[in-house]
Design an enzyme around this catalytic site. Sequence first.
Site, PDB file in Angstrom:
ATOM      1  N   SER A   1       1.238  -0.790  -2.658  1.00  0.00           N
ATOM      2  CA  SER A   1       1.548   0.442  -1.917  1.00  0.00           C
ATOM      3  C   SER A   1       3.059   0.646  -1.884  1.00  0.00           C
ATOM      4  O   SER A   1       3.780   0.049  -2.689  1.00  0.00           O
ATOM      5  CB  SER A   1       0.972   0.347  -0.491  1.00  0.00           C
ATOM      6  OG  SER A   1       1.047   1.597   0.144  1.00  0.00           O
ATOM      7  N   ASN A   2       3.535   1.489  -0.984  1.00  0.00           N
ATOM      8  CA  ASN A   2       4.989   1.718  -0.866  1.00  0.00           C
ATOM      9  C   ASN A   2       5.333   1.957   0.605  1.00  0.00           C
ATOM     10  O   ASN A   2       4.453   1.896   1.468  1.00  0.00           O
ATOM     11  CB  ASN A   2       5.417   2.887  -1.756  1.00  0.00           C
ATOM     12  CG  ASN A   2       4.679   4.154  -1.384  1.00  0.00           C
ATOM     13  OD1 ASN A   2       4.805   4.659  -0.278  1.00  0.00           O
ATOM     14  ND2 ASN A   2       3.869   4.652  -2.309  1.00  0.00           N
ATOM     15  N   ARG A   3       6.599   2.256   0.868  1.00  0.00           N
ATOM     16  CA  ARG A   3       7.084   2.277   2.252  1.00  0.00           C
ATOM     17  C   ARG A   3       6.932   3.632   2.948  1.00  0.00           C
ATOM     18  O   ARG A   3       7.459   3.836   4.036  1.00  0.00           O
ATOM     19  CB  ARG A   3       8.557   1.834   2.281  1.00  0.00           C
ATOM     20  CG  ARG A   3       8.720   0.376   1.858  1.00  0.00           C
ATOM     21  CD  ARG A   3      10.171   0.002   1.691  1.00  0.00           C
ATOM     22  NE  ARG A   3      10.976   0.493   2.789  1.00  0.00           N
ATOM     23  CZ  ARG A   3      12.191   1.024   2.663  1.00  0.00           C
ATOM     24  NH1 ARG A   3      12.733   1.151   1.474  1.00  0.00           N
ATOM     25  NH2 ARG A   3      12.852   1.437   3.709  1.00  0.00           N
ATOM     26  N   SER A   4       6.195   4.548   2.367  1.00  0.00           N
ATOM     27  CA  SER A   4       6.066   5.861   3.015  1.00  0.00           C
ATOM     28  C   SER A   4       5.312   5.745   4.342  1.00  0.00           C
ATOM     29  O   SER A   4       4.245   5.142   4.415  1.00  0.00           O
ATOM     30  CB  SER A   4       5.330   6.830   2.080  1.00  0.00           C
ATOM     31  OG  SER A   4       5.000   8.003   2.787  1.00  0.00           O
TER      32      SER A   4
ATOM     33  N   ALA B   1       3.932   9.886  -1.258  1.00  0.00           N
ATOM     34  CA  ALA B   1       4.465   8.922  -2.226  1.00  0.00           C
ATOM     35  C   ALA B   1       3.259   8.276  -2.913  1.00  0.00           C
ATOM     36  O   ALA B   1       2.717   7.276  -2.427  1.00  0.00           O
ATOM     37  CB  ALA B   1       5.319   7.894  -1.520  1.00  0.00           C
TER      38      ALA B   1
END
Length: 401
Positions: A209-212, A276
């Site tokens: 995943s990512n930091r959004s 994102a």
Amino acid sequence: MTLSRKRILLGVTGSIAAYKAVELLRLLTKAGAEVQVVMTEAATRFVAPLTFETLSRQEVLLDMWSLAYSHRIGHLEASQRAQLFVVAPATARTIARLALGLADDFLSCIYLASRCPVVVAPAMDCDMLEHQAVRENLARLRDRGVHIVEPDTGPLASGMVGRGRLAALSEIVGRIRLILTPRQDLEGQTVLVTAGPTREPLDPVRFLSNRSSGKMGYAIAEAAAARGARVILVSGPTALAPPPGADVIRVETAEEMYRAVLAELESAGVVIKAAAVADYRPTHKADNKIKKGGALSEVALEPTPDILAELGKRKGPRILVGFAAETDDVLANARAKLQRKNLDLVVANDVGRVGAGFDVDTNAVTILDATGGTEELPLLSKREVADRILDRVTALLRRAA
Ligand code: PMT
């Protein structure tokens, strides 16, 4: 006279910028508002209460213990009457008082008793503003729904140059106008917004995943709904409360987001893709939890569907807005995305900049359009950025009509 007969309480605290509150009072009354001023004791060291009393033609609220209020409960009366409470300038001390809910002066009691929208415009030295304590206090107020008008960058009273100057008065008045007389310029439009990260599973307990956080997309959905649009928010996993007035469709993976967006596309006249989306996913999801020490030295990946590129192919008369999260060659990369994905606008987001991008409450972006125009915005709250993007969208809609 857009603020005609609106009842505004103006809180003034002990900053050198207190002198600007006199002009703020003048601008608000000129716009038709009825303004009453409440001052902290420290504020009276910078500007005489008589100045505010003369210009507002109302008694200035100063001392909770004054006999003048003995026959009525001053802070309750003032907060019940007000349609909006603006604190400008707000010092670090007052911000801390409001964040902690301390009721130790007239201004902080009014804050606790008020049920109207609250606007806070901080002003202080740049080092104080950057201190973790002040940042946490501001974040706490934001989470409570307080509107923060971000300070400007420039020369400060200390002689330093940095962020901390009281925001331009036009910015503060603009925000008050927006809250008290919201534009309905998206009435009749359906706006489809995507927000948050996607999660691409490796096994039942792990994912890429990512930091959004979803804050940017949720701010756009909230702003569009406030401006009269029907809003469909396709959201990846976030910890945020649904924006008032938006229909929320929750998804987890890029594939699910792709399907949800295409399923809702028909009715949408505007699509804004702030999510994102993961560009890659594992080619295989294990049925059971991959055991520690097992053979997981490599993960094979494959590209996810590029939702925005697909929307660009099916664009038609629809307004299509993409984001570009970049760390280098920000504008050039963003413009390339605008062209490649057939967008009307791209919001270039330098996610390496302090106070911008992932997970913070503020953002600093440049909006690029298909005719080659660029509009660089200062550091603003994500809600303000959202309104600036929507201003551009409504201009395009007007042109197309
Ligand atoms: O959620 P926050 O914590 O508030 O953070 C906000 C944000 C940084 C996520 C937001 O401001 C932002 O920049 N969003 C875009 C993030 C991104 O994925 O950028 P990108 O440059 O990789 O993608 C370009 C565009 O294509 C984006 O509009 C994206 O939604 C879209 N895309 C990307 C990949 C993909 N498979 N499908 C897509 O539709």
